[in-house]
Design a protein around this motif. Structure first.
Motif, short mmCIF file in Angstrom:
data_model
loop_
_atom_site.label_atom_id
_atom_site.label_comp_id
_atom_site.label_asym_id
_atom_site.label_seq_id
_atom_site.Cartn_x
_atom_site.Cartn_y
_atom_site.Cartn_z
N TRP A 29 0.79 -1.23 0.00
CA TRP A 29 0.16 0.00 -0.01
C TRP A 29 0.79 1.34 0.09
O TRP A 29 1.89 1.20 0.67
N ARG A 30 0.59 2.04 -0.92
CA ARG A 30 1.17 3.45 -0.66
C ARG A 30 0.42 4.46 0.30
O ARG A 30 -0.68 4.56 0.06
N LEU A 31 1.23 5.08 1.14
CA LEU A 31 0.76 5.88 2.00
C LEU A 31 1.27 7.47 1.77
O LEU A 31 2.49 7.58 1.49
N ASN A 32 0.40 8.32 1.91
CA ASN A 32 0.94 9.76 2.00
C ASN A 32 1.77 10.28 3.23
O ASN A 32 2.53 11.27 3.16
N THR A 33 1.44 9.55 4.26
CA THR A 33 2.18 9.98 5.55
C THR A 33 2.57 8.69 6.14
O THR A 33 1.71 7.48 5.90
N PRO A 34 3.52 8.61 6.99
CA PRO A 34 3.59 7.32 7.70
C PRO A 34 2.73 7.01 8.79
O PRO A 34 2.16 7.93 9.08
N PRO A 35 2.56 5.92 9.13
CA PRO A 35 1.47 5.46 10.43
C PRO A 35 1.88 6.25 11.51
O PRO A 35 3.02 6.57 12.11
N VAL A 36 0.77 6.83 12.08
CA VAL A 36 0.83 7.77 13.36
C VAL A 36 -0.56 7.38 14.08
O VAL A 36 -1.50 7.18 13.77
N GLU A 37 0.06 7.21 15.58
CA GLU A 37 -1.10 6.62 16.27
C GLU A 37 -2.25 7.60 16.38
O GLU A 37 -2.29 8.73 16.54
N GLY A 38 -3.59 6.97 16.45
CA GLY A 38 -4.87 7.61 16.50
C GLY A 38 -5.33 8.32 15.03
O GLY A 38 -6.33 9.17 15.01
N GLU A 39 -4.26 8.49 14.08
CA GLU A 39 -4.72 9.28 12.91
C GLU A 39 -5.06 8.26 11.82
O GLU A 39 -4.32 7.15 11.70
N ILE A 40 -6.19 8.43 10.91
CA ILE A 40 -6.31 7.62 9.88
C ILE A 40 -5.38 8.01 8.69
O ILE A 40 -5.48 9.41 8.49
N VAL A 41 -4.90 7.22 7.96
CA VAL A 41 -3.96 7.42 6.84
C VAL A 41 -4.53 6.91 5.76
O VAL A 41 -5.08 5.59 5.82
N GLU A 92 10.67 -1.58 14.75
CA GLU A 92 11.88 -0.72 15.43
C GLU A 92 10.98 0.59 15.80
O GLU A 92 11.29 1.26 16.95
N LYS A 93 10.02 0.82 15.10
CA LYS A 93 9.15 2.21 15.30
C LYS A 93 7.91 1.78 15.63
O LYS A 93 7.28 2.48 16.66
N LEU A 94 7.10 0.82 14.99
CA LEU A 94 5.88 0.44 15.32
C LEU A 94 5.74 -0.71 16.20
O LEU A 94 6.55 -1.72 16.01
N SER A 95 4.75 -0.74 17.21
CA SER A 95 4.69 -1.68 18.30
C SER A 95 3.04 -1.72 18.38
O SER A 95 2.70 -0.88 19.48
N GLY A 96 2.28 -2.44 17.77
CA GLY A 96 0.88 -2.37 18.15
C GLY A 96 0.04 -3.11 17.07
O GLY A 96 0.53 -4.11 16.55
N ARG A 97 -1.22 -2.44 16.73
CA ARG A 97 -2.04 -2.88 15.79
C ARG A 97 -2.21 -2.05 14.65
O ARG A 97 -2.35 -0.74 14.79
N LEU A 98 -2.15 -2.55 13.44
CA LEU A 98 -2.37 -1.86 12.15
C LEU A 98 -3.70 -2.33 11.51
O LEU A 98 -3.98 -3.57 11.52
N SER A 99 -4.85 -1.72 11.34
CA SER A 99 -5.82 -2.01 10.65
C SER A 99 -5.85 -1.39 9.35
O SER A 99 -5.99 0.07 9.41
N LEU A 100 -6.42 -2.08 8.36
CA LEU A 100 -6.34 -1.74 7.10
C LEU A 100 -7.79 -1.88 6.80
O LEU A 100 -8.19 -3.15 6.89
N ASN A 101 -8.52 -1.00 6.34
CA ASN A 101 -10.10 -1.23 5.81
C ASN A 101 -10.49 -0.34 4.67
O ASN A 101 -9.97 0.61 4.49
N THR A 114 -2.44 1.78 16.18
CA THR A 114 -3.11 1.64 17.81
C THR A 114 -1.79 1.35 18.43
O THR A 114 -1.32 0.16 17.92
N VAL A 115 -1.14 1.94 19.36
CA VAL A 115 0.08 1.44 20.00
C VAL A 115 -0.28 0.47 20.89
O VAL A 115 -1.42 0.64 21.72
N SER A 116 0.51 -0.69 21.18
CA SER A 116 0.14 -1.61 22.01
C SER A 116 0.46 -1.42 23.43
O SER A 116 1.17 -0.40 23.65
N SER A 117 -0.39 -1.79 24.31
CA SER A 117 -0.51 -1.42 25.76
C SER A 117 0.71 -1.82 26.65
O SER A 117 1.00 -1.10 27.44
N ASN A 118 1.59 -2.69 26.16
CA ASN A 118 2.54 -3.56 26.73
C ASN A 118 3.61 -3.25 25.94
O ASN A 118 4.83 -3.68 25.79
N ALA A 119 3.70 -2.08 24.85
CA ALA A 119 4.81 -1.52 24.24
C ALA A 119 5.88 -0.76 24.92
O ALA A 119 5.61 -0.26 25.94
#
Length: 119
Positions: A29-41, A92-101, A114-119
């Motif tokens: 998938w091509r993203l305009n921005t890198p994944p950021v917690e709580g933001e829809i990309v 290395e940067k992401l630790s949590g859940r990625l949801s693609l819809n 979404t950042v993992s609660s045990n990250a």
């Protein structure tokens, strides 16, 4: 465990490529921005890529710019669904859940991190 990579790609304009190992290919998938917690990309599904991009940085063939690794790691989850993908990533940067819809019948998806609660 399967691997993923997020590459920064400078052609034709700066964007990020999310690539998920799926058998012999990388779903991409091509993203305009890198994944950021709580933001829809917004994410555009593009053709599968070769697995070599899991470890590759440098020029892309046919004068299509260069790629560099923004993040990489492993994931758990099923990536075979054509409408919704939820995976747990450990990178290395992401630790949590990625949801693609899938947003519509075209190749437009929404990515949420979404950042993992045990990250």
């Amino acid at each position: 465990m399967p691997r993923y990579v997020v590459l920064t790609h400078d052609h034709p304009a700066l964007h990020w490529d999310l690539m998920l190992e799926c058998g012999d290919v990388l779903r991409t998938w091509r993203l305009n921005t890198p994944p950021v917690e709580g933001e829809i990309v917004l994410a555009e599904a593009i053709p599968d890529h070769r697995r070599m991009y899991l470890d590759y940085e440098g020029p892309v063939s046919h004068n299509r710019g260069t790629v560099s690794r923004w993040d990489c790691g492993s994931y758990e989850g099923d990536v075979d669904d054509d409408n919704r993908i939820e995976i747990d990533v450990r990178g290395e940067k992401l630790s949590g859940r990625l949801s693609l819809n899938r947003r519509d019948a075209a190749n437009v998806w929404e990515l949420e991190y979404t950042v993992s609660s045990n990250a």
